[in-house]
Design a protein around this motif. Structure first.
Motif, PDB file in Angstrom:
ATOM      1  N   ALA A 104       0.851  -1.188   0.000  1.00  0.00           N
ATOM      2  CA  ALA A 104       0.000   0.000   0.000  1.00  0.00           C
ATOM      3  C   ALA A 104       0.885   1.236   0.000  1.00  0.00           C
ATOM      4  CB  ALA A 104      -0.918   0.012   1.221  1.00  0.00           C
ATOM      5  N   PHE A 105       0.357   2.310  -0.559  1.00  0.00           N
ATOM      6  CA  PHE A 105       0.999   3.619  -0.479  1.00  0.00           C
ATOM      7  C   PHE A 105       0.526   4.270   0.814  1.00  0.00           C
ATOM      8  CE2 PHE A 105       0.839   8.250  -1.571  1.00  0.00           C
ATOM      9  CZ  PHE A 105       2.212   8.456  -1.658  1.00  0.00           C
ATOM     10  N   VAL A 106       1.466   4.601   1.682  1.00  0.00           N
ATOM     11  CA  VAL A 106       1.134   5.113   3.011  1.00  0.00           C
ATOM     12  C   VAL A 106       1.864   6.425   3.242  1.00  0.00           C
ATOM     13  CG1 VAL A 106       1.231   4.675   5.498  1.00  0.00           C
ATOM     14  CG2 VAL A 106       0.854   2.769   3.907  1.00  0.00           C
ATOM     15  N   VAL A 107       1.150   7.425   3.729  1.00  0.00           N
ATOM     16  CA  VAL A 107       1.763   8.674   4.186  1.00  0.00           C
ATOM     17  C   VAL A 107       1.253   8.939   5.595  1.00  0.00           C
ATOM     18  CG1 VAL A 107       1.979  11.157   3.860  1.00  0.00           C
ATOM     19  CG2 VAL A 107       1.985   9.634   1.868  1.00  0.00           C
ATOM     20  N   ARG A 108       2.174   9.104   6.529  1.00  0.00           N
ATOM     21  CA  ARG A 108       1.830   9.354   7.935  1.00  0.00           C
ATOM     22  C   ARG A 108       2.473  10.668   8.347  1.00  0.00           C
ATOM     23  NH1 ARG A 108      -2.074   7.529  11.512  1.00  0.00           N
ATOM     24  NH2 ARG A 108      -1.192   6.724  13.456  1.00  0.00           N
ATOM     25  N   ARG A 109       1.650  11.650   8.690  1.00  0.00           N
ATOM     26  CA  ARG A 109       2.156  12.976   9.022  1.00  0.00           C
ATOM     27  C   ARG A 109       2.156  13.205  10.527  1.00  0.00           C
ATOM     28  NH1 ARG A 109      -1.130  16.102   4.250  1.00  0.00           N
ATOM     29  NH2 ARG A 109       0.658  16.672   2.958  1.00  0.00           N
ATOM     30  N   LEU A 110       3.212  13.834  11.001  1.00  0.00           N
ATOM     31  CA  LEU A 110       3.280  14.193  12.415  1.00  0.00           C
ATOM     32  C   LEU A 110       2.175  15.182  12.758  1.00  0.00           C
ATOM     33  CD1 LEU A 110       4.794  14.021  15.122  1.00  0.00           C
ATOM     34  CD2 LEU A 110       6.276  15.872  14.319  1.00  0.00           C
ATOM     35  N   ALA A 111       1.837  16.061  11.815  1.00  0.00           N
ATOM     36  CA  ALA A 111       0.807  17.075  12.058  1.00  0.00           C
ATOM     37  C   ALA A 111      -0.580  16.471  12.225  1.00  0.00           C
ATOM     38  CB  ALA A 111       0.793  18.087  10.911  1.00  0.00           C
ATOM     39  N   ASP A 324       7.419  13.208   9.433  1.00  0.00           N
ATOM     40  CA  ASP A 324       6.510  12.484   8.546  1.00  0.00           C
ATOM     41  C   ASP A 324       7.173  11.194   8.053  1.00  0.00           C
ATOM     42  OD1 ASP A 324       4.812  14.613   8.876  1.00  0.00           O
ATOM     43  OD2 ASP A 324       5.239  15.515   6.923  1.00  0.00           O
ATOM     44  N   ALA A 325       6.352  10.264   7.609  1.00  0.00           N
ATOM     45  CA  ALA A 325       6.862   8.984   7.117  1.00  0.00           C
ATOM     46  C   ALA A 325       5.996   8.517   5.958  1.00  0.00           C
ATOM     47  CB  ALA A 325       6.867   7.941   8.231  1.00  0.00           C
ATOM     48  N   PHE A 326       6.587   7.690   5.098  1.00  0.00           N
ATOM     49  CA  PHE A 326       5.807   7.162   3.981  1.00  0.00           C
ATOM     50  C   PHE A 326       6.341   5.804   3.551  1.00  0.00           C
ATOM     51  CE2 PHE A 326       9.046  10.003   2.215  1.00  0.00           C
ATOM     52  CZ  PHE A 326       9.602   9.281   1.166  1.00  0.00           C
ATOM     53  N   VAL A 327       5.457   5.047   2.892  1.00  0.00           N
ATOM     54  CA  VAL A 327       5.788   3.752   2.312  1.00  0.00           C
ATOM     55  C   VAL A 327       5.401   3.793   0.845  1.00  0.00           C
ATOM     56  CG1 VAL A 327       5.322   1.270   2.314  1.00  0.00           C
ATOM     57  CG2 VAL A 327       5.425   2.524   4.484  1.00  0.00           C
ATOM     58  N   ILE A 328       6.324   3.379  -0.017  1.00  0.00           N
ATOM     59  CA  ILE A 328       6.057   3.318  -1.455  1.00  0.00           C
ATOM     60  C   ILE A 328       6.029   1.849  -1.868  1.00  0.00           C
ATOM     61  CG2 ILE A 328       6.890   3.920  -3.756  1.00  0.00           C
ATOM     62  CD1 ILE A 328       8.303   6.324  -2.482  1.00  0.00           C
ATOM     63  N   PRO A 329       4.909   1.363  -2.389  1.00  0.00           N
ATOM     64  CA  PRO A 329       4.838  -0.049  -2.791  1.00  0.00           C
ATOM     65  C   PRO A 329       5.639  -0.304  -4.062  1.00  0.00           C
ATOM     66  CG  PRO A 329       2.824   1.085  -3.400  1.00  0.00           C
ATOM     67  CD  PRO A 329       3.641   2.074  -2.622  1.00  0.00           C
ATOM     68  N   PRO A 330       6.034  -1.544  -4.301  1.00  0.00           N
ATOM     69  CA  PRO A 330       6.789  -1.855  -5.515  1.00  0.00           C
ATOM     70  C   PRO A 330       5.963  -1.568  -6.765  1.00  0.00           C
ATOM     71  CG  PRO A 330       6.091  -3.862  -4.383  1.00  0.00           C
ATOM     72  CD  PRO A 330       5.816  -2.734  -3.461  1.00  0.00           C
ATOM     73  N   GLY A 331       6.649  -1.027  -7.783  1.00  0.00           N
ATOM     74  CA  GLY A 331       6.004  -0.769  -9.060  1.00  0.00           C
ATOM     75  C   GLY A 331       5.304   0.563  -9.166  1.00  0.00           C
ATOM     76  N   MET A 332       5.168   1.311  -8.081  1.00  0.00           N
ATOM     77  CA  MET A 332       4.478   2.600  -8.114  1.00  0.00           C
ATOM     78  C   MET A 332       5.460   3.703  -8.516  1.00  0.00           C
ATOM     79  SD  MET A 332       2.417   4.552  -5.061  1.00  0.00           S
ATOM     80  CE  MET A 332       1.636   6.142  -5.332  1.00  0.00           C
ATOM     81  N   THR A 333       5.054   4.556  -9.433  1.00  0.00           N
ATOM     82  CA  THR A 333       5.891   5.671  -9.863  1.00  0.00           C
ATOM     83  C   THR A 333       5.766   6.821  -8.872  1.00  0.00           C
ATOM     84  OG1 THR A 333       5.657   5.076 -12.194  1.00  0.00           O
ATOM     85  CG2 THR A 333       6.323   7.336 -11.705  1.00  0.00           C
ATOM     86  N   THR A 334       6.910   7.304  -8.392  1.00  0.00           N
ATOM     87  CA  THR A 334       6.931   8.433  -7.458  1.00  0.00           C
ATOM     88  C   THR A 334       8.081   9.361  -7.827  1.00  0.00           C
ATOM     89  OG1 THR A 334       8.314   7.199  -5.892  1.00  0.00           O
ATOM     90  CG2 THR A 334       5.928   7.153  -5.524  1.00  0.00           C
ATOM     91  N   GLN A 335       8.029  10.558  -7.250  1.00  0.00           N
ATOM     92  CA  GLN A 335       9.099  11.528  -7.489  1.00  0.00           C
ATOM     93  C   GLN A 335       9.273  12.396  -6.255  1.00  0.00           C
ATOM     94  OE1 GLN A 335       8.422  14.242 -10.764  1.00  0.00           O
ATOM     95  NE2 GLN A 335      10.601  14.710 -10.995  1.00  0.00           N
ATOM     96  N   TYR A 336      10.543  12.614  -5.867  1.00  0.00           N
ATOM     97  CA  TYR A 336      10.879  13.527  -4.784  1.00  0.00           C
ATOM     98  C   TYR A 336      11.222  14.874  -5.424  1.00  0.00           C
ATOM     99  CZ  TYR A 336      11.756   9.137  -2.190  1.00  0.00           C
ATOM    100  OH  TYR A 336      11.653   7.890  -1.609  1.00  0.00           O
TER     101      TYR A 336
END
Length: 359
Positions: A104-111, A324-336
């Motif tokens: 899963a694509f996960v984003v966890r924010r401290l805020a 903050d923290a995040f998880v990127i699943p395999p095969g998903m396109t992302t960009q920083y």
């Protein structure tokens, strides 16, 4: 000290029906029985347990769990005594089960103000991956608000992988066969190989660490017999193929990262776990980073400082900041993108060797 014994009381309607089961089937020893002419109470012991079977006792029959390295020595895994007590036969040292990852694509924010929960030894825990990817991983942000001695005991964890990365303050820990206490400071990390005995001794005010454990649910056991530090220093010792690592961040050089536009320092964990996991600290190096995708099973990242924008395929952009923290699943396109100069990312991947595709 006075001699103290503890017993578990179980009911029975007819003691003579129960004794053969508890002695011959379960292998307990008869220690006491009375009255002689018409027994109504029997005390038995064995397997670390002392049982008092009493005719007419008001308690429910209950359940006994027997842990053994030879379950086949018993007639079945689930038994029922004549008095109704259930008996479960379990493996003494069951194999570690690593659940399949639910990607899963996960984003966890401290805020987002996720709750802090008081856990073991009074430490405060914040869950960074609430879904735990189906039980595959637990990622915790841990803090100790008030420093000083930590009320810990010698213990170990039945895990496949465990990382402690210090992001603020310091903590003193002593480990089996690793010499005297070691101070972990901000930017440093430990890998705790499976079942290495250790004890947290003391921490600074406001210390914060990131702890990664695989699988998410694992057992912590107290070792009442071992005293730390142990007399031998064995830095090359392996626990289930993994070596203890104390990586000092200030001594690790930065080199080009898997993503162009970033550089990273290697904590040596990939080499010392033989590819079980990799832990890198990455920072921007000036150029814009391209879109990428990866093929590793788990890619977890924690923002230690600075800010950046995380763009994910089919997702709205996330502006991420410290905590903050995040998880990127395999095969998903992302960009920083749009990283500040003070950005530092803690990246943990399992397995440690994988491929990144530049797009």
């Amino acid at each position: 000290m006075p001699e103290i014994r503890a017993e578990i009381r179980l009911p029975t309607q007819e003691l003579r029906d129960d004794l053969p089961f508890y002695t011959k089937v379960l292998g307990l020893r008869l220690d006491m029985i009375y009255p002689a002419d018409n027994p109504e109470v029997a005390v038995l012991s064995g397997h670390g347990l002392r049982i008092r079977i009493e005719k007419g006792a008001a308690e429910a029959p209950g359940t006994i769990r027997i842990l053994t390295d030879d379950p086949g020595a018993f007639p079945a895994r689930n038994l029922t005594a004549p008095n109704g007590t259930k008996v479960e036969i379990e493996d003494l040292n069951p194999p570690l089960v690593l659940p399949a990852t639910e990607h899963a694509f996960v984003v966890r924010r401290l805020a987002d103000q996720a709750p802090w929960v008081i856990g073991r030894a009074g430490m405060h825990y914040r869950d960074l991956v609430p879904s735990r990817l189906g039980g595959a991983i637990i990622a915790s942000h841990i803090r100790i608000p008030d420093g000083g001695p930590v009320p810990d005991m010698v213990h170990f964890h039945r895990v496949g992988f465990q990382l402690i990365f210090c992001v603020k303050g310091w903590v003193d820990v002593v480990y089996e066969d690793q010499g005297p206490k070691i101070r972990l400071t901000a930017g440093d990390c430990f890998i705790q190989p499976p079942e290495i005995r250790h004890r947290v001794l003391e921490a600074s005010d406001g210390i914060e660490v990131i702890e990664i454990g695989v699988p998410a649910e694992h057992v912590t056991e107290i070792d009442h017999d071992m005293t730390l530090p142990t007399p031998h220093h064995r830095p090359d010792r392996e626990w289930q193929g993994q070596r203890f690592v104390h990586n000092v961040g200030a001594q690790s050089p930065f080199k080009p990262f898997r993503i162009p536009g970033f550089e990273a320092r290697d904590t040596t964990i990939n080499a010392n776990t033989k590819g079980v996991a990799s832990v890198m600290v990455a920072r921007p190096s000036g150029a814009a980073a391209p879109a990428t995708r990866h093929d590793t099973d788990i890619l977890f990242t924690y923002v230690m400082s600075g800010e950046m924008t995380l763009k994910g395929e089919g997702k709205a952009p996330y502006r991420l900041t410290m905590g903050d923290a995040f998880v990127i699943p395999p095969g998903m396109t992302t960009q920083y993108s749009d990283a500040t100069s003070d950005l530092q990312l803690l990246e943990v991947t399992l397995p440690g060797v994988f491929r990144t595709t530049l797009l």
